[in-house]
Design a protein around this motif. Sequence first.
Motif, PDB file in Angstrom:
ATOM      1  N   UNK A   1       0.729  -1.133   0.072  1.00 48.93           N
ATOM      2  CA  UNK A   1       0.125   0.018  -0.073  1.00 48.93           C
ATOM      3  C   UNK A   1       0.877   1.386   0.147  1.00 48.93           C
ATOM      4  N   UNK A   2       0.618   2.200  -1.001  1.00 49.91           N
ATOM      5  CA  UNK A   2       1.483   3.480  -1.162  1.00 49.91           C
ATOM      6  C   UNK A   2       1.019   4.304  -1.757  1.00 49.91           C
TER       7      UNK A   2
ATOM      8  N   UNK B   1      -2.537  -1.706  -7.794  1.00 50.48           N
ATOM      9  CA  UNK B   1      -3.360  -1.342  -6.558  1.00 50.48           C
ATOM     10  C   UNK B   1      -4.516  -1.011  -6.754  1.00 50.48           C
TER      11      UNK B   1
ATOM     12  N   UNK C   1      -8.095  -2.367  -5.401  1.00 50.16           N
ATOM     13  CA  UNK C   1      -9.026  -1.522  -4.894  1.00 50.16           C
ATOM     14  C   UNK C   1     -10.536  -1.612  -5.475  1.00 50.16           C
TER      15      UNK C   1
ATOM     16  N   UNK D   1       3.373 -15.484  -1.562  1.00 50.32           N
ATOM     17  CA  UNK D   1       3.166 -15.064  -0.214  1.00 50.32           C
ATOM     18  C   UNK D   1       3.627 -13.747  -0.066  1.00 50.32           C
TER      19      UNK D   1
ATOM     20  N   UNK E   1       0.475 -11.817  -1.057  1.00 51.46           N
ATOM     21  CA  UNK E   1      -0.598 -11.753   0.064  1.00 51.46           C
ATOM     22  C   UNK E   1      -0.397 -10.795   1.246  1.00 51.46           C
ATOM     23  N   UNK E   2       0.961 -11.242   1.425  1.00 52.12           N
ATOM     24  CA  UNK E   2       1.336 -10.353   2.612  1.00 52.12           C
ATOM     25  C   UNK E   2       1.243  -8.669   2.571  1.00 52.12           C
TER      26      UNK E   2
ATOM     27  N   UNK F   1      -2.088  -7.323   2.624  1.00 52.78           N
ATOM     28  CA  UNK F   1      -2.604  -6.983   3.786  1.00 52.78           C
ATOM     29  C   UNK F   1      -2.317  -5.732   4.346  1.00 52.78           C
TER      30      UNK F   1
ATOM     31  N   UNK G   1      -2.975  -3.177   2.722  1.00 49.00           N
ATOM     32  CA  UNK G   1      -4.109  -2.122   2.288  1.00 49.00           C
ATOM     33  C   UNK G   1      -5.254  -2.278   3.113  1.00 49.00           C
TER      34      UNK G   1
ATOM     35  N   UNK H   1      -7.655  -5.339   4.361  1.00 47.11           N
ATOM     36  CA  UNK H   1      -7.700  -5.764   5.636  1.00 47.11           C
ATOM     37  C   UNK H   1      -9.146  -5.664   6.345  1.00 47.11           C
TER      38      UNK H   1
ATOM     39  N   UNK I   1     -11.353  -8.397   4.958  1.00 54.81           N
ATOM     40  CA  UNK I   1     -11.015  -9.694   5.350  1.00 54.81           C
ATOM     41  C   UNK I   1     -11.672  -9.899   7.048  1.00 54.81           C
ATOM     42  N   UNK I   2     -11.604  -8.629   7.548  1.00 55.77           N
ATOM     43  CA  UNK I   2     -11.617  -8.848   9.180  1.00 55.77           C
ATOM     44  C   UNK I   2     -13.366  -8.737   9.272  1.00 55.77           C
TER      45      UNK I   2
ATOM     46  N   UNK J   1     -14.343 -11.375   2.722  1.00 59.07           N
ATOM     47  CA  UNK J   1     -13.359 -11.866   1.582  1.00 59.07           C
ATOM     48  C   UNK J   1     -12.506 -12.799   2.377  1.00 59.07           C
ATOM     49  N   UNK J   2     -11.717 -13.801   1.521  1.00 60.20           N
ATOM     50  CA  UNK J   2     -10.788 -14.550   2.052  1.00 60.20           C
ATOM     51  C   UNK J   2      -9.748 -14.646   1.249  1.00 60.20           C
ATOM     52  N   UNK J   3      -8.552 -14.837   1.535  1.00 62.37           N
ATOM     53  CA  UNK J   3      -7.333 -14.849   0.815  1.00 62.37           C
ATOM     54  C   UNK J   3      -7.134 -16.378   0.459  1.00 62.37           C
TER      55      UNK J   3
END
Lengths: 216, 216, 216, 216
Positions: B79-80, B89, B93, B168, B171-172, B175, B177, B181, B184-185, B189-191
């Motif tokens: 994320x930037x 990105x 989004x 990996x 995927x990291x 997280x 963004x 996040x 997911x919380x 959504x799932x990864x």
Amino acid sequence: MKEHVRPLPTYLVQRYLGWKATTYAENRSWYKRLAEDGQRPRAMIISCCDSRVHVTSLFGADSGEFFSHRNIANLVPKFNPDGDHHGTSAAVEYAVKALKVSHLIVLGHSQCGGVAGCHAMCTGHAPELEEKTSFVGTWLNLLRPGYEHVKELPEAEQVAALEKQAVMISLENLMTFPFVQAALEEGDMTLHGLWHDIGSGGLSQLNPATGEFEPI
Amino acid sequence: MKEHVRPLPTYLVQRYLGWKATTYAENRSWYKRLAEDGQRPRAMIISCCDSRVHVTSLFGADSGEFFSHRNIANLVPKFNPDGDHHGTSAAVEYAVKALKVSHLIVLGHSQCGGVAGCHAMCTGHAPELEEKTSFVGTWLNLLRPGYEHVKELPEAEQVAALEKQAVMISLENLMTFPFVQAALEEGDMTLHGLWHDIGSGGLSQLNPATGEFEPI
Amino acid sequence: MKEHVRPLPTYLVQRYLGWKATTYAENRSWYKRLAEDGQRPRAMIISCCDSRVHVTSLFGADSGEFFSHRNIANLVPKFNPDGDHHGTSAAVEYAVKALKVSHLIVLGHSQCGGVAGCHAMCTGHAPELEEKTSFVGTWLNLLRPGYEHVKELPEAEQVAALEKQAVMISLENLMTFPFVQAALEEGDMTLHGLWHDIGSGGLSQLNPATGEFEPI
Amino acid sequence: MKEHVRPLPTYLVQRYLGWKATTYAENRSWYKRLAEDGQRPRAMIISCCDSRVHVTSLFGADSGEFFSHRNIANLVPKFNPDGDHHGTSAAVEYAVKALKVSHLIVLGHSQCGGVAGCHAMCTGHAPELEEKTSFVGTWLNLLRPGYEHVKELPEAEQVAALEKQAVMISLENLMTFPFVQAALEEGDMTLHGLWHDIGSGGLSQLNPATGEFEPI
């Protein structure tokens, strides 16, 4: 990240196993060779992420045929070697320099949510996309110059016209890459601009003489 | 640009016309509805541009199923929100915020030219990629941290291990963004992390408990 | 009624709990979205109640894909707006008018007890089904006209031929519904006739040009 | 009819071939036996046509387990041997008298479009469903008596309560069939009422003592 990673949904597992037992089994020798000899695609296609743009189906293409980059609204930025991460420029560089593709095709499409978003920005209807923190908005800024060419059209025609501008701007921006320019001038590669109409299944291509997209 | 734009090669025109007369004709009602009602894909798949990665075929997916972003080595940057153009990105989004996809799948693959290039950079064998003007090299810098995790392995295993690192790391980075996040919380959504072996047709998935990719 | 209502058998409770902990848990985001956004199935499938016809498995379909009506012998009556309860007609009306499905598929199958019952009636071997009080017999009267097309065949072939008649009669009866006719003529929907052989796992489809069912 | 019949969409053909090469191939002996010995399902399930109700998945059921009738809103009409076509009554008769199922299960669900339509009719918001020519409306009249039991509830709770009424009314109407009554009294069959919450994956069952649906 680990707490959010899940097994693949069962329906996809089932379908994959079906692919393995049919398509793969019938073409095992070809897949093996693709793995051993590497890819040798004839063309690169730059198209939209939209789930309705089914490039391989549209062109009856199988594994190994198209080097395929997909982003929002099939946009290519200008050549800008500033040391930042440029995913689209990297894909183009790899296709042209490493794979030496013969055709570089930009494929736009109707009902493009990205292009509609850009049009909304340009007409002042999408303040949320104009915020600096919107990656979508920032990305779609690449298409803003196209609005200048469509803003005099009847409003109902502007979005479709802007979808075609997305293809033309991408082709123009491709010309700013020295290696693209070189490949074109050497006669090693050609450019192609397409626009696909989802509902009617139509395909139009850019006629460079007229600047119009003409049905195939 | 115009002097380099050409008509679509005849073989692609022919195949398109075949698609129009068969697949399109048989599914006209579905395409019409997709155009009128918009897309509603269940999953986003981030995969490599490689012509040998045939995502829709692998999963028996038709038009409208997968929102599909493809770049070199299926990489996602951190994320930037710096106001620059970030195609990956932007695609993430759009998928998460506008389309609200239920699954975010990163699909790596064997014999990945991009990953091999990164490995060559990391081992000092690709000075041309390390030049600032190389978009490919700059893009592959995203994967450099993964080399730290594979450099102790026997050399013959390092590239394949780095291909899995690409999944990996993506995927990291996803997280990082905030909207990823949040989705997911919320349980929206799932990864999923996958690695596809081109030659054997195999498919492995990341087991988050072990950090290993296990065959499906 | 209450004295006959029992708790769900434990084996089904156990399996449900297993589903909840696995399939549901892994796809929670999709189920949540299906609940919030509503269903948007691409196709309606009319098939038999027979426990051996496992439609979703046959087509690798997951939750949300098929609007599914099942009755004895996959029969559709003629359009008859007489104010009575017509469950099949209601299901077709909902699929076509409310859900606007793109494909209307009638799926027959081998060893169909309903079709065999109709054949027995037509050949005078099932007086109990011909009684007015038999719902099964009255329902299977819908298929009687099909017997005229098979009665000259060798006896061993008649029942399987009548199973295919069940598909064709349903397709013909569907055409008597004005809203089906309209959707077909607008190009908003297509019809499909299938016959599934339980033992061999075969699938044949109606070729409208020949009137024959041909293996896929 | 013939001009509207089309070949099965390719994606379904592909998936079917995948099923044939995997699930079928692995279970060939079972399918063969199912074909030769006939079905012998333990339970009949009456559920809704809704594409989100995935009965076999919910209960881990394979080919041969459930005799499955599906109609709009999982409704069963009263016993009415008037010589007309009654698809639901025929399915129940076949399950009880010919197949002698041990369990008769009615499965309702949340977000049911049919039940919502009935609620709209009962509150005067769906004049189009009240027209005599609406099969959906006429079918949903079966559920009207249920509105009397929910109309005093807070409005936000009425539709979900009516979904449960649909299950209870169906169970009560099942009792009006002499052969259902006989099987129940002989101890040859039991009744079960379930309600499935799509979004949360929940399953509740009717407790006949309280008349309430309690989570499993």
